[in-house]
Scaffold this motif. Structure first.
Motif, PDB file in Angstrom:
ATOM      1  N   VAL A  15      40.950  21.675  52.380  1.00 11.41           N
ATOM      2  CA  VAL A  15      41.189  21.902  50.958  1.00 11.41           C
ATOM      3  C   VAL A  15      41.481  20.585  50.246  1.00 11.41           C
ATOM      4  O   VAL A  15      41.018  20.340  49.126  1.00 11.41           O
ATOM      5  CB  VAL A  15      42.356  22.898  50.756  1.00 11.41           C
ATOM      6  N   ASP A  16      42.243  19.700  50.901  1.00 15.22           N
ATOM      7  CA  ASP A  16      42.627  18.427  50.298  1.00 15.22           C
ATOM      8  C   ASP A  16      41.526  17.373  50.387  1.00 15.22           C
ATOM      9  O   ASP A  16      41.668  16.274  49.846  1.00 15.22           O
ATOM     10  CB  ASP A  16      43.893  17.887  50.972  1.00 15.22           C
ATOM     11  N   ARG A  45      42.102  26.150  46.656  1.00 11.43           N
ATOM     12  CA  ARG A  45      41.474  25.091  45.862  1.00 11.43           C
ATOM     13  C   ARG A  45      41.712  25.310  44.372  1.00 11.43           C
ATOM     14  O   ARG A  45      41.961  24.359  43.628  1.00 11.43           O
ATOM     15  CB  ARG A  45      39.977  25.042  46.158  1.00 11.43           C
ATOM     16  N   ASN A  48      45.201  24.207  43.592  1.00 13.99           N
ATOM     17  CA  ASN A  48      45.287  22.750  43.524  1.00 13.99           C
ATOM     18  C   ASN A  48      44.772  22.238  42.185  1.00 13.99           C
ATOM     19  O   ASN A  48      45.376  21.362  41.559  1.00 13.99           O
ATOM     20  CB  ASN A  48      44.465  22.121  44.659  1.00 13.99           C
TER      21      ASN A  48
END
Length: 264
Positions: A15-16, A45, A48
């Protein structure tokens, strides 16, 4: 697949965007065979992205003069740099702690455009948490709420039981907003409720309801702007309320007035 097992840490790294390309490809293949996990990762996501939209503008703000380093003198050495860095970390930690507690800052609590962390009193923390909850959950397409509006009686009974006081969602149909549903969230020291609404164009607003302000003085409406999210918030009796939306101040004020009238 002969690779290492996929762990939760791998998924968060994916995800990062910090995984090597080979490992990223393995996880994408793993997700392709697991639609539920793929949906969960897509939700991470979107969260984020929402958090970046909320907090990235703060990175462009000037450093306050009170914590700005002075010009370096000629005798500045490597050892002095290390000592000063340690002192600065301690100072910044103290400043961050006081801001998180809602220490009063110059400019007045009602001035629009202030960062929520810089606002004073228990209601300021309420507004900040409500804004964060709004940007995390309002973009959700599949799971914006835990209990839908079609089960409003169950939603009201459940949230009232968990908060320990009767709560109910105001009805905003006359203003063009229909209730989608609600969810239970963790607050600063206990559970809080979030009700979500949507208009015909798909714009969403959320009402954050907390009982963590017990004993705090009642307040009138206050407004805070955090990025694109506006928040009208107030304390009334045992409850703290915060109405959040990506809307202009006038529109949000009209909704807040209607909400306040129904809750009374």
């Amino acid at each position: 697949m002969n690779s290492l097992p996929i762990t939760e840490a791998d998924l968060h790294a994916y995800v990062d965007g910090v995984l090597p390309l080979a490992r990223q490809a393995e996880i994408e293949a793993w997700l392709a065979a697991r639609p539920e996990e793929a949906a969960r990762i897509a939700a991470y996501r979107s969260q984020n992205l929402a958090l970046h939209q909320l907090f990235d503008p703060v990175l462009d703000e000037a450093v306050p003069p009170a914590i700005r380093l002075p010009e370096r003198p000629a005798w500045w050495s490597g050892a002095a740099k290390r000592v000063a860095a340690g002192v600065l970390i301690a100072v910044l930690g103290g400043v961050a702690g006081w801001l998180a507690r809602g220490t009063a800052m110059p400019g007045g609590a009602d001035s629009p455009g202030q960062v929520l962390l810089a606002k004073a009193g228990p209601a300021a923390g309420l507004a900040r948490r409500a804004a964060i909850a709004h940007v995390v959950y309002s973009p959700e397409l599949r799971h914006p709420v835990e209990v839908g509006a079609e089960q409003e009686d169950h939603l009201v009974a459940w949230l009232s039981k968990r908060l320990g006081k009767p709560v109910h969602p105001p009805h905003l149909g006359k203003l063009g907003y229909d209730l989608i549903g609600g969810r239970l969230l963790p607050g600063q020291s206990g559970p809080v409720a979030q009700f979500m609404y949507q208009d015909g164009a798909g714009k969403r607003l959320t009402l954050y309801v907390s009982t963590e302000q017990g004993g705090a003085a009642d307040t009138g409406f206050r407004f805070a702007q955090e990025g694109k999210v506006g928040v009208f918030y107030w304390i009334d009796g045992d409850f703290g309320y915060a109405l959040s939306a990506s809307a202009n101040r006038g529109e949000l004020a009209a909704v807040a007035t209607a909400v306040h009238a129904q809750l009374e």
